[in-house]
Enzyme design. Structure first.
Site, short mmCIF file in Angstrom:
data_model
loop_
_atom_site.label_atom_id
_atom_site.label_comp_id
_atom_site.label_asym_id
_atom_site.label_seq_id
_atom_site.Cartn_x
_atom_site.Cartn_y
_atom_site.Cartn_z
N GLU A 140 2.80 5.93 0.06
CA GLU A 140 4.16 5.47 -0.16
C GLU A 140 4.24 4.32 -1.17
O GLU A 140 5.30 4.05 -1.73
CB GLU A 140 4.77 5.01 1.17
CG GLU A 140 5.12 6.14 2.13
CD GLU A 140 6.18 7.07 1.57
OE1 GLU A 140 7.07 6.60 0.83
OE2 GLU A 140 6.13 8.28 1.86
N GLU A 192 -15.79 11.53 13.05
CA GLU A 192 -15.82 10.06 13.02
C GLU A 192 -17.18 9.48 13.40
O GLU A 192 -17.44 8.29 13.22
CB GLU A 192 -14.75 9.48 13.96
CG GLU A 192 -15.03 9.67 15.43
CD GLU A 192 -13.95 9.03 16.30
OE1 GLU A 192 -14.33 8.31 17.23
OE2 GLU A 192 -12.74 9.25 16.05
#
Length: 282
Positions: free
Chosen positions: A71, A100
């Site tokens: 953004e 992960e």
């Protein structure tokens, strides 16, 4: 206090519980005001030195980092914010929980972006113990990059190994173990502040207006013209004409108006002041 009888509660009771818990998450950030302020000032300094902001995380934490980074480009016309998630692009849209634990992957991902000592690496992890994120921070420190840990576990490894820490106090989630809830809320608000305030202090905002917005669609073109109209105190039709003359460069259009100059001169003024509109028009 954890409520263990969620399935016995009414929809109204659950709604109230979630609202109160989210408000508590927001309030928990207040205790971190000093840490957040300190971190933002460090980020501003690194950006001025040519550094980037790199968010690193797995699962929800990684996705929130990517959301904030993505953004920033249309909002501030900057490529300085990057988001890295364990598992790459596929992990953004589909959970890849096992990835992960891959320690080597974090270093590999950071090598791809040519990490430097001017960069800031923000490790995001609710538990503060995510292997991928810890590995990323350790690798970043070897490269002398500034490291920041965002976690709701103040006693975590992430806190211990990061140069700076932000640790909102969220003791439990409504749904046990679901860190996308209160922890996710706190993380998103913190990331909002890190990126937005650092960009405000880097000359990307004038008053409260997005003067570096990228006018890539009709909505954003309309917004850019409106910004020119407000700052220059001229009608929208004149702002639109100025916007066109400035080749859709909002800042340049404003400089052209106030300095009564052509586009070439406006661009030179912006370059000299490192695109700081406040320094040019006051």
């Amino acid at each position: 206090m954890t409520n263990k009888n969620l399935d016995l509660m009414s929809t109204s009771e659950l709604t109230n519980l979630f609202l109160n818990k989210e408000l508590a998450a927001i309030n928990s950030i207040k205790s971190q005001k000093s840490n957040i302020t300190k971190v933002i000032n460090k980020i501003i300094s690194k950006i001025k030195s040519g550094g980037r902001m790199i968010y690193v995380g797995a699962g929800t934490s990684g996705r929130l980092g990517i959301l904030d980074a993505v953004e920033c480009k249309p909002t501030f016309s900057t490529d300085l914010f990057l988001g890295i998630i364990a598992g790459g692009k596929e992990a953004v849209f589909m959970a890849k929980e096992g990835i992960e634990d891959n320690l080597a992957l974090a270093a590999k991902d950071l090598k791809k972006i040519n990490l430097t000592k001017n960069d800031v690496v923000v490790g995001i992890s609710a538990s503060g113990e995510t292997p991928y994120t810890l590995s990323a921070i350790k690798f970043s420190k070897k490269k002398s990059a500034l490291t920041i840990g965002i976690t709701t576990n103040p006693k975590s490894t992430l806190v211990k190994i990061s140069n700076y820490k932000i640790t909102p106090d969220i003791k439990d989630e409504i749904i046990a173990g679901s860190s996308r809830l209160s922890s996710g809320t706190a993380q998103k608000i913190i990331l909002n502040m890190l990126s937005s305030i650092s960009m405000i202090k880097s000359g990307k905002i004038y008053e409260n207006l997005m003067i570096d917005v990228q006018p890539t669609n009709k909505k954003l073109i309309k917004r850019a013209i409106s910004i020119i109209s407000i700052i220059c105190k001229i009608p929208l039709n004149k702002a639109s004409s100025l916007f066109t003359k400035a080749k859709k460069n909002t800042k340049a259009a404003i400089v052209m108006h106030y300095k009564k100059c052509d586009l070439s001169t406006a661009l030179k003024l912006l370059k000299v002041t490192k695109s700081d509109l406040r320094k040019i028009i006051g």
